[in-house]
Design an enzyme around this catalytic site. Structure first.
Site, PDB file in Angstrom:
ATOM      1  N   ASP A   1       0.853  -1.181   0.000  1.00 45.64           N
ATOM      2  CA  ASP A   1       0.000   0.000   0.000  1.00 45.64           C
ATOM      3  C   ASP A   1       0.888   1.230   0.000  1.00 45.64           C
ATOM      4  O   ASP A   1       1.971   1.229   0.594  1.00 45.64           O
ATOM      5  CB  ASP A   1      -0.994   0.000   1.163  1.00 45.64           C
ATOM      6  CG  ASP A   1      -0.344   0.058   2.525  1.00 45.64           C
ATOM      7  OD1 ASP A   1      -0.165   1.168   3.062  1.00 45.64           O
ATOM      8  OD2 ASP A   1      -0.023  -1.017   3.072  1.00 45.64           O
TER       9      ASP A   1
ATOM     10  N   ASP B   1      -9.540   3.484   6.264  1.00 51.32           N
ATOM     11  CA  ASP B   1      -8.387   3.372   7.173  1.00 51.32           C
ATOM     12  C   ASP B   1      -8.767   4.086   8.467  1.00 51.32           C
ATOM     13  O   ASP B   1      -8.794   5.313   8.538  1.00 51.32           O
ATOM     14  CB  ASP B   1      -7.177   4.027   6.514  1.00 51.32           C
ATOM     15  CG  ASP B   1      -5.940   4.052   7.406  1.00 51.32           C
ATOM     16  OD1 ASP B   1      -6.061   3.786   8.614  1.00 51.32           O
ATOM     17  OD2 ASP B   1      -4.851   4.359   6.890  1.00 51.32           O
TER      18      ASP B   1
ATOM     19  N   GLU C   1      -7.578   4.620  12.153  1.00 49.38           N
ATOM     20  CA  GLU C   1      -6.464   4.429  13.079  1.00 49.38           C
ATOM     21  C   GLU C   1      -6.246   5.602  14.018  1.00 49.38           C
ATOM     22  O   GLU C   1      -5.307   5.591  14.813  1.00 49.38           O
ATOM     23  CB  GLU C   1      -5.174   4.126  12.316  1.00 49.38           C
ATOM     24  CG  GLU C   1      -4.775   5.169  11.289  1.00 49.38           C
ATOM     25  CD  GLU C   1      -3.486   4.780  10.575  1.00 49.38           C
ATOM     26  OE1 GLU C   1      -2.408   4.928  11.202  1.00 49.38           O
ATOM     27  OE2 GLU C   1      -3.562   4.331   9.411  1.00 49.38           O
TER      28      GLU C   1
END
Length: 428
Positions: A230, A315, A317
């Site tokens: 990624d 994503d 986080e």
């Protein structure tokens, strides 16, 4: 107020009782002596605190000998599932060598809960027969699998580029030459016993097939998985041809973050990866301090989702100050908005510790259609999977390193694996 008077005799008896119990209270520490086996990759420190200097990182399976334990600094880790504590092993030997000889120290320290007790010293076992060593390789081009080590022999099959085979031996045979991808030649051959994890016996009805060694490149023993990366603007300009030749079959690229930020390398990464036939997907870096619908719209408007891409990824986080309930609701709202606009349920990227600590280890998402998990768990042989093993579905993508090196990319890059044999289940 009148002061109560009481005899000192009961107090003295109680004190003597405590003294008598002291050896018993020491028993747990004494019981910790002996051999312990590391359950995961583990740091060896000079004192029992996370701030202490690391002198070594032990791989899983390493054996230490402890002289006791001590309650000291707090720690938590995914090893292989989530553990926490403040008990440390006082280590006097590692893999049979004393800490004095290794580090010129009488003892060093490791977190107790990263180890399991045993094995204890036993008599030397009798030698046993070992299984033949096998190695995985990946094809650089379409490759013929032959019945013997010569180009004159029959072809059992022609496998695709980037197919993984398992070889049990390397043999000398007839000469060969090819352009794969550059000019190669030689006379060494792999004895192949499996293709894509399936035995050649079940595939072709023979015990082994053979292929020229120069048509393959080495891969790790876990490369039965599809390997990928990624990327974002941090990787700069990428030579996607070299990435393809390095065996990377998929990539996720950062498209957006929050509201208003679009990664300035996204379009070039998208075009470069797709142009090389690398499976491509977009991810959005969540900023939960914003409105989730606005963030979802910004992502959908900028990722350019098209047929054949991997399904979009969230994503998650950082919390931006949201508690577990609020963050869970934010995540639900973002996912629902993207689902409504694209007709596909996004996958979720997170780490085990973040999900457990900040989303109450919820399995709601896995149980309500968001079945694709991209888990980030580094420096371990097998990832810990939150949300009750993601509702029993386990991981689909695994980011296993943040410190990879791949031809065509300057500097470090995240490394990933895909668990399934086909991308169909994760393709838009």
């Amino acid at each position: 107020m009148r002061r109560a008077h009481r005899s000192w005799l009961p107090i003295a008896v109680a004190a003597l009782s405590v003294l008598a119990l002291l050896p018993t209270l020491a028993t747990p520490t004494d019981a910790a002596t002996g051999n312990w086996t590391a359950k995961c990759s583990t740091r060896v420190r000079l004192s029992p605190y996370l701030s202490a200097k690391t002198v070594r990182i032990l791989p899983a399976g390493s054996i230490v000998r402890a002289a006791g334990t001590k309650l000291a600094g707090y720690y938590e880790a995914d090893c292989p599932s989530f553990v926490r504590g403040s008990s440390w092993l006082k280590v006097i030997a590692i893999n049979g060598k004393t800490t004095q000889s290794l580090y010129n120290r009488t003892y060093v320290w490791v977190a107790t809960k990263l180890f399991k007790s045993g094995p204890n010293p036993t008599a030397t076992p009798k030698p046993t027969a070992t299984a033949p060593t096998t190695t995985n390789y990946m094809s650089n081009c379409e490759t013929r699998l032959r019945s013997s080590t010569t180009t004159d022999s029959d072809t059992h099959a022609i496998i695709d580029q980037n197919e993984v085979v398992t070889a049990s031996a390397t043999l000398t045979g007839g000469s060969w030459s090819a352009d794969c991808p550059d000019s190669v030649s030689g006379s060494s051959w792999y004895k192949i016993t499996a293709v894509a994890g399936k035995s050649v016996s079940s595939l072709y009805g023979v015990s082994a097939v053979y292929a020229a060694t120069g048509l393959f490149r080495g891969v790790s023993t876990t490369s039965g998985y599809r390997e990928g990366i990624d990327v974002s603007h941090w990787q700069g300009a990428i030579d996607w041809t070299k990435v393809k030749l390095a065996g990377k079959s998929f990539t996720f690229a950062k498209a957006t973050e929050g509201v208003g930020f679009k990664d300035d390398r996204y379009e070039r990464n998208k075009a470069g990866a797709i142009g090389q036939g690398i499976k491509f997907g977009a991810y959005h870096f969540a900023r939960p301090g914003n409105n989730p619908v606005n963030e979802a719209d910004w992502f959908v408007n900028n990722m350019g989702l098209q047929r054949g891409m991997l399904i979009p990824a969230l994503d998650i986080e950082v919390t931006d100050g949201l508690g577990p309930t609020a963050l869970t609701n934010w995540t639900k709202a973002w996912l629902q908005r993207v689902t409504d606009r694209t007709g596909v349920r996004p996958l979720i990227y997170t780490s085990p510790a973040f999900w457990r600590n900040n989303l109450n280890d919820s399995r709601w998402f896995a149980d309500n259609g968001y079945s694709i998990l991209w888990v980030a768990h580094w420096n371990t042989t097998s990832p810990s999977v939150p949300g009750s093993n993601w509702g029993g579905k386990s991981w689909t993508f695994w980011q296993y390193s943040s410190d990879g090196s791949v031809p065509g990319i300057s500097g470090r890059v995240d490394l990933n694996r895909y668990r399934l044999s086909s991308f169909d289940a994760v393709t838009y």
